[in-house]
Scaffold this motif. Sequence first.
Motif, PDB file in Angstrom:
ATOM      1  N   LEU A   1      44.393 104.925 -24.891  1.00 54.60           N
ATOM      2  CA  LEU A   1      43.939 103.825 -24.486  1.00 54.60           C
ATOM      3  C   LEU A   1      44.606 102.486 -24.705  1.00 54.60           C
ATOM      4  O   LEU A   1      44.430 101.443 -24.025  1.00 54.60           O
ATOM      5  CB  LEU A   1      42.550 103.727 -25.114  1.00 54.60           C
ATOM      6  N   LEU A   2      45.294 102.534 -25.684  1.00 62.40           N
ATOM      7  CA  LEU A   2      46.316 101.348 -25.867  1.00 62.40           C
ATOM      8  C   LEU A   2      47.459 101.318 -24.993  1.00 62.40           C
ATOM      9  O   LEU A   2      47.917 102.175 -24.377  1.00 62.40           O
ATOM     10  CB  LEU A   2      46.842 101.456 -27.497  1.00 62.40           C
ATOM     11  N   PRO A   3      47.804 100.068 -24.927  1.00 63.83           N
ATOM     12  CA  PRO A   3      48.940 100.058 -23.914  1.00 63.83           C
ATOM     13  C   PRO A   3      50.012 100.393 -24.516  1.00 63.83           C
ATOM     14  O   PRO A   3      50.351 100.567 -25.503  1.00 63.83           O
ATOM     15  CB  PRO A   3      48.940  98.470 -23.577  1.00 63.83           C
ATOM     16  N   PRO A   4      51.251 100.727 -23.801  1.00 66.40           N
ATOM     17  CA  PRO A   4      52.181 101.546 -24.263  1.00 66.40           C
ATOM     18  C   PRO A   4      53.120 100.807 -25.177  1.00 66.40           C
ATOM     19  O   PRO A   4      53.750 101.376 -26.054  1.00 66.40           O
ATOM     20  CB  PRO A   4      53.320 101.644 -22.966  1.00 66.40           C
ATOM     21  N   ALA A   5      53.138  99.609 -25.174  1.00 66.35           N
ATOM     22  CA  ALA A   5      53.804  98.704 -26.255  1.00 66.35           C
ATOM     23  C   ALA A   5      53.223  98.657 -27.559  1.00 66.35           C
ATOM     24  O   ALA A   5      53.702  98.743 -28.729  1.00 66.35           O
ATOM     25  CB  ALA A   5      53.898  97.289 -26.021  1.00 66.35           C
ATOM     26  N   LEU A   6      51.811  98.972 -27.656  1.00 66.09           N
ATOM     27  CA  LEU A   6      51.158  99.065 -28.871  1.00 66.09           C
ATOM     28  C   LEU A   6      51.210 100.316 -29.390  1.00 66.09           C
ATOM     29  O   LEU A   6      50.569 100.718 -30.702  1.00 66.09           O
ATOM     30  CB  LEU A   6      49.722  98.432 -29.050  1.00 66.09           C
ATOM     31  N   ARG A   7      51.247 101.174 -28.525  1.00 67.86           N
ATOM     32  CA  ARG A   7      51.109 102.610 -29.219  1.00 67.86           C
ATOM     33  C   ARG A   7      52.420 102.719 -30.141  1.00 67.86           C
ATOM     34  O   ARG A   7      53.210 102.495 -30.083  1.00 67.86           O
ATOM     35  CB  ARG A   7      51.240 103.707 -28.005  1.00 67.86           C
ATOM     36  N   ALA A   8      51.688 103.659 -31.200  1.00 63.91           N
ATOM     37  CA  ALA A   8      52.666 104.186 -32.288  1.00 63.91           C
ATOM     38  C   ALA A   8      53.581 105.210 -31.728  1.00 63.91           C
ATOM     39  O   ALA A   8      53.185 106.256 -30.866  1.00 63.91           O
ATOM     40  CB  ALA A   8      52.080 104.537 -33.341  1.00 63.91           C
ATOM     41  N   ARG A   9      54.876 104.962 -31.983  1.00 61.48           N
ATOM     42  CA  ARG A   9      55.795 105.856 -31.357  1.00 61.48           C
ATOM     43  C   ARG A   9      55.851 107.068 -32.499  1.00 61.48           C
ATOM     44  O   ARG A   9      55.874 106.693 -33.727  1.00 61.48           O
ATOM     45  CB  ARG A   9      57.358 105.403 -31.233  1.00 61.48           C
ATOM     46  N   PRO A  10      56.029 108.304 -32.135  1.00 66.71           N
ATOM     47  CA  PRO A  10      55.926 109.272 -32.875  1.00 66.71           C
ATOM     48  C   PRO A  10      57.406 109.382 -33.647  1.00 66.71           C
ATOM     49  O   PRO A  10      58.414 109.184 -33.063  1.00 66.71           O
ATOM     50  CB  PRO A  10      55.782 110.779 -32.126  1.00 66.71           C
ATOM     51  N   ARG A  11      57.359 109.786 -34.951  1.00 67.00           N
ATOM     52  CA  ARG A  11      58.443 109.665 -35.571  1.00 67.00           C
ATOM     53  C   ARG A  11      59.034 111.127 -35.569  1.00 67.00           C
ATOM     54  O   ARG A  11      58.288 112.119 -36.044  1.00 67.00           O
ATOM     55  CB  ARG A  11      58.391 109.275 -37.133  1.00 67.00           C
ATOM     56  N   HIS A  12      60.232 111.328 -35.141  1.00 62.69           N
ATOM     57  CA  HIS A  12      60.748 112.833 -35.246  1.00 62.69           C
ATOM     58  C   HIS A  12      61.518 112.896 -36.684  1.00 62.69           C
ATOM     59  O   HIS A  12      62.574 112.186 -37.015  1.00 62.69           O
ATOM     60  CB  HIS A  12      61.638 112.968 -34.226  1.00 62.69           C
ATOM     61  N   GLY A  13      60.967 113.938 -37.318  1.00 55.47           N
ATOM     62  CA  GLY A  13      61.713 113.904 -38.670  1.00 55.47           C
ATOM     63  C   GLY A  13      62.629 115.017 -38.702  1.00 55.47           C
ATOM     64  O   GLY A  13      62.916 115.492 -37.326  1.00 55.47           O
ATOM     65  N   PRO A  14      63.110 115.567 -39.583  1.00 51.71           N
ATOM     66  CA  PRO A  14      64.017 116.651 -39.498  1.00 51.71           C
ATOM     67  C   PRO A  14      63.559 117.881 -38.806  1.00 51.71           C
ATOM     68  O   PRO A  14      62.177 118.257 -38.973  1.00 51.71           O
ATOM     69  CB  PRO A  14      64.517 116.986 -40.863  1.00 51.71           C
ATOM     70  N   TRP A  15      64.136 118.456 -38.120  1.00 51.14           N
ATOM     71  CA  TRP A  15      63.645 119.658 -37.206  1.00 51.14           C
ATOM     72  C   TRP A  15      63.587 121.029 -38.002  1.00 51.14           C
ATOM     73  O   TRP A  15      62.893 122.137 -37.751  1.00 51.14           O
ATOM     74  CB  TRP A  15      64.482 120.204 -36.210  1.00 51.14           C
ATOM     75  N   TRP A  16      64.290 121.143 -39.148  1.00 52.25           N
ATOM     76  CA  TRP A  16      64.050 122.361 -40.158  1.00 52.25           C
ATOM     77  C   TRP A  16      62.965 122.751 -40.763  1.00 52.25           C
ATOM     78  O   TRP A  16      62.579 123.865 -41.086  1.00 52.25           O
ATOM     79  CB  TRP A  16      65.602 122.535 -40.936  1.00 52.25           C
ATOM     80  N   PRO A  17      61.988 121.806 -41.362  1.00 52.45           N
ATOM     81  CA  PRO A  17      61.123 122.165 -41.846  1.00 52.45           C
ATOM     82  C   PRO A  17      59.984 122.940 -41.372  1.00 52.45           C
ATOM     83  O   PRO A  17      59.427 124.047 -41.888  1.00 52.45           O
ATOM     84  CB  PRO A  17      60.137 120.942 -42.617  1.00 52.45           C
ATOM     85  N   PRO A  18      59.545 122.729 -39.788  1.00 53.24           N
ATOM     86  CA  PRO A  18      58.728 123.569 -39.380  1.00 53.24           C
ATOM     87  C   PRO A  18      59.369 125.230 -39.209  1.00 53.24           C
ATOM     88  O   PRO A  18      58.738 126.169 -38.997  1.00 53.24           O
ATOM     89  CB  PRO A  18      58.415 122.910 -38.137  1.00 53.24           C
ATOM     90  N   VAL A  19      60.710 125.018 -38.975  1.00 50.53           N
ATOM     91  CA  VAL A  19      61.442 126.282 -38.517  1.00 50.53           C
ATOM     92  C   VAL A  19      61.256 127.158 -39.749  1.00 50.53           C
ATOM     93  O   VAL A  19      61.105 128.306 -39.906  1.00 50.53           O
ATOM     94  CB  VAL A  19      63.003 126.103 -37.927  1.00 50.53           C
ATOM     95  N   VAL A  20      61.767 126.648 -40.893  1.00 51.41           N
ATOM     96  CA  VAL A  20      61.696 127.065 -42.369  1.00 51.41           C
ATOM     97  C   VAL A  20      60.390 127.885 -42.522  1.00 51.41           C
ATOM     98  O   VAL A  20      60.220 128.786 -42.995  1.00 51.41           O
ATOM     99  CB  VAL A  20      62.126 126.431 -43.519  1.00 51.41           C
ATOM    100  N   LEU A  21      59.189 127.017 -42.174  1.00 47.80           N
ATOM    101  CA  LEU A  21      57.929 127.570 -42.527  1.00 47.80           C
ATOM    102  C   LEU A  21      57.573 128.679 -41.572  1.00 47.80           C
ATOM    103  O   LEU A  21      56.897 129.586 -42.044  1.00 47.80           O
ATOM    104  CB  LEU A  21      56.950 126.171 -42.350  1.00 47.80           C
ATOM    105  N   LEU A  22      58.049 128.732 -40.430  1.00 46.07           N
ATOM    106  CA  LEU A  22      57.678 129.587 -39.262  1.00 46.07           C
ATOM    107  C   LEU A  22      58.669 130.949 -39.841  1.00 46.07           C
ATOM    108  O   LEU A  22      57.939 131.977 -39.768  1.00 46.07           O
ATOM    109  CB  LEU A  22      58.221 129.321 -37.901  1.00 46.07           C
ATOM    110  N   LEU A  23      59.665 130.765 -40.231  1.00 50.52           N
ATOM    111  CA  LEU A  23      60.449 131.876 -40.835  1.00 50.52           C
ATOM    112  C   LEU A  23      59.791 132.606 -42.092  1.00 50.52           C
ATOM    113  O   LEU A  23      60.034 133.835 -42.575  1.00 50.52           O
ATOM    114  CB  LEU A  23      61.930 131.526 -41.065  1.00 50.52           C
TER     115      LEU A  23
END
Length: 174
Positions: A1-23
């Motif tokens: 519902l917020l305008p795009p400028a006020l919206r929080a941008r998702p931060r992309h952290g490192p990709w490997w923790p979810p993969v490690v957790l999945l493995l």
Amino acid sequence: LLPPALRARPRHGPWWPPVVLLLAGLAVLGVAAERILDNRTQALQALQQQVQQQAVQAREVAVQRQQLQSLVDGAVFFDAQRSARPTTVELWEELSARLPDGTVLEKLAIEGDQLQLIGMSDQAAGLVGALDGSTLWSRPALNGVLQAEPGQRLDRFTLTATLGMAPAGGGDGR
């Protein structure tokens, strides 16, 4: 519902923790599956061993049952053989009634289906006729020659007969 400028941008952290957790989750799942499979294999082996033991016991029981059946069949056979012949008491009663008073028995033998009488009698020549017609034996016959006893009016005899069927309702005085 917020305008795009006020919206929080998702931060992309490192990709490997979810993969490690999945493995790691897959590894734990694999270990758990292997443990379950190992437990089921052990249970199957224990069940197979138990079945083998029970099969051995069942064979032993079958052998014992066959032995018992053989014993029962043997007992039935001998009982039938015994009931097909007169009892010793019946033989004595019949002999007592049929033998003349001047007759003395020295031996009464029953071997198989043969009755043998050895003794002395003042009417030895008439013994076959006296014993003929009994329902307990058949074919009475003198064996050998009558021998006169020195100093007595008695003749020594040996008589044989074939045992027959016992009369119906006979006792069990063997």
